[in-house]
Design an enzyme around this catalytic site. Sequence first.
Site, PDB file in Angstrom:
ATOM      1  N   PRO A   2       0.585  -1.309  -0.095  1.00  0.00           N
ATOM      2  CA  PRO A   2       0.132   0.425  -0.260  1.00  0.00           C
ATOM      3  C   PRO A   2       1.117   1.236  -0.096  1.00  0.00           C
ATOM      4  CG  PRO A   2      -0.108  -1.370   1.946  1.00  0.00           C
ATOM      5  CD  PRO A   2       0.414  -2.012   1.508  1.00  0.00           C
ATOM      6  N   GLU A   3       0.253   2.189  -1.284  1.00  0.00           N
ATOM      7  CA  GLU A   3       1.181   3.813  -1.024  1.00  0.00           C
ATOM      8  C   GLU A   3      -0.406   4.468  -0.290  1.00  0.00           C
ATOM      9  OE1 GLU A   3       2.643   4.754  -4.827  1.00  0.00           O
ATOM     10  OE2 GLU A   3       3.102   2.198  -4.971  1.00  0.00           O
TER      11      GLU A   3
END
Length: 274
Positions: A2-3
């Site tokens: 996840p960013e």
Amino acid sequence: MPELPEVEVIRRGLAPLLVGRRFLAVQVGDKRLRQQSSPQELRRWVPGRRLDNLRRRGKYLLFDLEGGVTLLIHLGMTGRLLAGPPLSPPLPHVHLVFQMDGGLDLVFQDIRRFGQALVFPPGVAPPPLARVGAEPFSRKVTPAWLAEQARGRSRPIKNFLLDARILAGIGNIYACEILLAAGLHPATPAARLTLEDWGRVLAETRRILKLAIKKGGTTVANYLNSKGEAGLFQLELLAYGRANEPCRCGATIHRLVQAGRSTFFCPVCQPRRD
Ligand SMILES: [Zn+2]
């Protein structure tokens, strides 16, 4: 992994469900995450406290508990945070279950266990945050500020964008998308960018991150939002993962490896500068 947009989507999904509720108990699984406070510490600081706020800093989620306690969570590669009624049978690979009032469980599941769950007593600033750079949406980030950060650095713009000590929360996927949109070859030395280039980089960074948040985060591998949904609103990726496929301009997307990670780019839209 996840960013920033995925973590922000999770935060927005969880906050209305959790903020204002009190933690009642913590169940700790047998296998520890890469970084995890001891069961004793978690049980000492979390139960009995109300969740006052849920914030994000870079890719960290910060649970502000009553009395100044902070619970810091990083999802690592495969971490998921799910909120809902207690599950029976329980999910596999669950490391932490926070029981909250109103019959709600907050579950941290992480197959590969690269995640982090650390609790900090009142008055202790979480040390991992000291290494987190500026938020891409913060006012202090301007084209001139970016140029200043890049001064004297010969490393490529792609690696500059991935440096979370400068700009927080941008990972490989969004770095590729930002550079295609800004028309910059990923190998361009960061110090060579003009102010106009930085203006485009910043505008595209904000546009793409905003769009990704609006679309519910980009779904990759094991990433799921707080409701466990995947792929419902996937952001259309124009560069990342598209080697040998056509760019929007008709040319072919290329792949190269930078600092051990794949970069996807279009040699026509992103010409190399000499
Ligand atoms: Zn192109």
